[in-house]
Design an enzyme around this catalytic site. Sequence first.
Site, PDB file in Angstrom:
ATOM      1  N   ASP A 117       0.853  -1.187   0.000  1.00 48.23           N
ATOM      2  CA  ASP A 117       0.000   0.000   0.000  1.00 48.23           C
ATOM      3  C   ASP A 117       0.887   1.235   0.000  1.00 48.23           C
ATOM      4  OD1 ASP A 117      -2.460  -1.301  -0.008  1.00 48.23           O
ATOM      5  OD2 ASP A 117      -2.596  -1.361   2.169  1.00 48.23           O
ATOM      6  N   ASP A 135      -6.917  -1.087  -4.750  1.00 52.87           N
ATOM      7  CA  ASP A 135      -8.036  -0.782  -3.852  1.00 52.87           C
ATOM      8  C   ASP A 135      -8.930   0.297  -4.448  1.00 52.87           C
ATOM      9  OD1 ASP A 135      -6.914  -2.564  -1.977  1.00 52.87           O
ATOM     10  OD2 ASP A 135      -5.835  -0.954  -0.959  1.00 52.87           O
TER      11      ASP A 135
END
Length: 166
Positions: A117, A135
Site C-alpha cells: 500500500d 483498492d
Amino acid sequence: MTRGLTLFNLLTVVVAVVLDQAIKAVVVATMPLHSAIEILPFLALFHARNTGIAFSMFAGLGDVGLSLLAAAVLAVVLFLWWKTPAGRKLTHFGLAIIVGGAIGNLIDRTRLGYVVDYVYFHTPAFDFAVFNLADAFITVGAVIILLDEFVLAGMGRKQAAEKHGD
C-alpha cells in the site's frame, strides 16, 4: 457478451493489473518501508504492508486463508460479470476494474504474503487507511456499478415506462 466487449473488458483488466503492479514495484524499489513523501498537505506516498484485506481487516486469517477468501470473492465477481447483459457497458467496465484490482492485490498476497500500500490521505484531525491503486479500482468499480444500477438503469426504466404510457 460480444467479442468486442469481451476484448475491451480483458484489456481493461490487463491495464489495471499492469498499472497496479508497476506502481507497487516502483514504491518497493525506491521507498524504504514506512517512509513517507508528502505530496500535498493532506496526501502522501507512504510505503506500507497490509497483511489483511481492505483496511487491514482479517489479518489473522493468514496468507493462505486470505488468498482463498480473495479467490472466492473474485470467482463470485466473475460469475456476476458473466451474467451481466452486454448492454450494461458501464457495469461491465466497473466489473473489469474490480477484477483488475482484485487480481493485482491477489498477486501481492500470493507472491509476497502481504499487499503493498502507498496512498495516504490525512489531515490534522483525520487519518484514512493507507491503500493502493488496486483498492481504488475496486472502490471506483463498485461505485460505477451502483451508479449504473440505481441511477442510470432506473432512469432508463422510468423513460421506457413513460414512453409506453405506464
